[in-house]
Design a protein around this motif. Structure first.
Motif, mmCIF file in Angstrom:
data_model
loop_
_atom_site.group_PDB
_atom_site.id
_atom_site.type_symbol
_atom_site.label_atom_id
_atom_site.label_comp_id
_atom_site.label_asym_id
_atom_site.label_seq_id
_atom_site.Cartn_x
_atom_site.Cartn_y
_atom_site.Cartn_z
ATOM 1 N N ALA A 192 -64.081 25.756 -33.172
ATOM 2 C CA ALA A 192 -64.014 26.338 -31.826
ATOM 3 C C ALA A 192 -65.377 26.823 -31.346
ATOM 4 O O ALA A 192 -65.782 26.491 -30.218
ATOM 5 N N ALA A 208 -67.454 23.772 -30.577
ATOM 6 C CA ALA A 208 -67.005 23.105 -29.349
ATOM 7 C C ALA A 208 -67.495 23.856 -28.119
ATOM 8 O O ALA A 208 -67.927 23.236 -27.134
ATOM 9 N N PHE A 209 -67.438 25.195 -28.154
ATOM 10 C CA PHE A 209 -67.916 25.972 -27.007
ATOM 11 C C PHE A 209 -69.419 25.771 -26.793
ATOM 12 O O PHE A 209 -69.881 25.660 -25.647
ATOM 13 N N HIS A 267 -69.787 22.439 -25.125
ATOM 14 C CA HIS A 267 -69.381 22.499 -23.713
ATOM 15 C C HIS A 267 -70.424 23.231 -22.872
ATOM 16 O O HIS A 267 -70.734 22.813 -21.739
ATOM 17 N N GLN A 275 -63.274 24.543 -22.860
ATOM 18 C CA GLN A 275 -63.003 25.272 -24.098
ATOM 19 C C GLN A 275 -61.530 25.637 -24.238
ATOM 20 O O GLN A 275 -60.947 25.483 -25.311
ATOM 21 N N SER A 315 -60.790 17.884 -23.913
ATOM 22 C CA SER A 315 -61.420 19.038 -23.260
ATOM 23 C C SER A 315 -62.497 18.605 -22.280
ATOM 24 O O SER A 315 -62.596 19.145 -21.175
#
Length: 442
Positions: free
Chosen positions: A10, A13-14, A17, A135, A155
């Motif tokens: 997570a 991934a943020f 992004h 996200q 996403s």
């Protein structure tokens, strides 16, 4: 000790992004620039008078310099104590500021103007719109046990898709940031039905309302609500969804209640009432469609309430359940009780006794009786008895008020009465036939 890759998926991934959003919006990074759509300026004075003319690529992008950015400037003045949150003279001929939901005065992306230079807020908010939309979608898809790669693909598809990029500086995208957040919150409740996770779901519903675009919020709330009901369809799950929606509505009431009051006192409503008095319908097709949707929503919520009531009447008596329902309903209506004490003091005795009568007989006693009947019969067949209400109302109005019913009213009452008799008599015969012909499952 080796760290699980899932633990870091997570945050990674943020970061991805956020870097992708920074890359796409890199032209707005210098501090002397304000992010705004060029097509908006081409269609808005005074800029359209001095800018070189070019063909407008998207005719829908016209509200940013005329509505959203001026509202953001006014919000910054409100946060700084330089303007009132109740009224602004900078919109039309003057209008309530909080009462206009476009102000989005309580949304986190608007609240950035309370701590950051207002000219930088559109760029930072746009950055967060893209990154957070992606996200929250990633977190939701991972909750569905998709692989990290598949969740990243989904996403990026939503967060950096056409809608969020096109409306990046508009309230539409601010609302839809909370849609995947609602989905993710629902999945967390599916896993653990704790009060903390229910509160997160309620806050997610509230963010939809606070985003600043009622139309988009309505559609997104319907989609999120349907997903929640599908994932939590058992009796306790439906109760949790209802509680989350009601809490979300209560949390956002500070925004939508002034809006409702503003709409009810608007000049447009006055003009429609004048038109209706002249014999016209006074209601456009769009307004009639909205009213019909509200009626449909009322019918659906009434049906859900009846089914839930049937379940709880197995544990509570009719009187107990009625008391809980009335007091909880009273609690939810308290935000509408402004001026209640003064109204009671100044009300004539006849009006006060009328309200007391309505509370005792059509209110408390009728609901206790209804709960008792429902606890001793099926919800479907018991609900048909409600069609006796208009028939009884015609008779009471004739005897009590002297209102002689018209032939059309009598015909409608006869149809309703025949329907009740048919459903209950024929339904009992069908139930007996099924019980004789279908062998016991045991």
């Amino acid at each position: 000790m080796a760290l699980s890759t899932a633990r870091w998926s997570a945050p990674a991934a943020f970061a991805l992004h956020l870097l992708l959003a920074l890359f796409l919006l890199r032209d707005g990074l210098p501090g002397d620039r304000v992010m705004i759509c060029g097509d908006s300026l081409q269609r808005s004075l005074p800029w359209s008078a001095v800018l070189p003319t070019h063909e407008v690529q998207n005719r829908f992008l016209g509200d940013q310099p005329r509505i959203f950015y001026p509202y953001l400037l006014e919000a910054a003045r409100v946060y700084a104590g330089e303007a009132s949150w109740t009224w602004t003279s900078r919109g039309g001929g003057g209008q309530p500021f909080l009462g206009n939901m476009t102000s989005a005065l309580l949304h986190p992306l608007t609240l950035l103007a309370a701590v950051l230079p207002v000219e930088r807020v559109p760029w930072i908010a746009g950055l967060l719109v893209l990154a957070l939309s992606a996200q929250f979608t990633f977190l939701f898809l991972r909750r569905l046990d998709l692989s990290t790669g598949a969740a990243l693909f989904g996403s990026i598809s939503f967060g950096f898709g056409g809608h969020q990029v096109l409306w990046i500086s508009y309230a539409l995208s601010h609302v839809l940031v909370a849609l995947p957040l609602c989905f993710w919150a629902v999945e967390r409740v599916v896993q653990d039905r704790s009060r903390r996770r229910l509160a997160v779901l309620a806050a997610s519903f509230a963010l939809l309302v606070l985003g600043g675009h009622p139309e988009t919020a309505w559609v997104a709330a319907c989609v999120a609500g349907l997903w929640a009901l599908w994932r939590l369809w058992d009796a306790h799950g439906r109760f949790l969804v209802l509680m989350a929606v009601l809490l979300g509505v209560a949390l956002s009431a500070v925004q939508w209640l002034p809006f409702v009051e503003y709409a009810l006192q608007s000049h447009g409503k006055y003009l429609r009432s004048i038109e209706a008095a002249r014999g016209g319908s006074g209601v456009s097709f769009g307004a009639a469609l909205v009213f019909a949707l509200f009626l449909l929503a009322a019918a659906i919520t009434s049906a859900v309430y009846m089914i839930m009531q049937k379940n709880y009447l197995q544990r509570y008596s009719a009187l107990e359940f009625t008391a809980y329902s009335i007091w909880f309903g009273t609690l939810m209506m308290l935000p509408f009780g402004r001026g209640f004490v003064e109204s009671v003091r100044s009300a004539p005795a006849a009006a006060t006794w009328s309200v007391i009568y309505l509370g005792i007989f059509p209110g408390a006693l009728a609901y206790v009786a209804w709960a008792y009947v429902l606890s001793h019969g099926t919800a479907g067949r018991t609900a048909t008895l409600l069609y006796l209400i208009p028939v009884m109302a015609i008779g009471i109005a004739w005897i009590w008020l002297g209102e002689v019913p018209r032939w059309m009213s009598l015909f409608g009452g006869a149809v309703a009465l025949a329907g009740v008799v048919l459903v209950n008599a024929r339904g009992r015969e069908l139930a007996q036939t099924v019980s004789r012909n279908v062998p016991d499952a045991a």
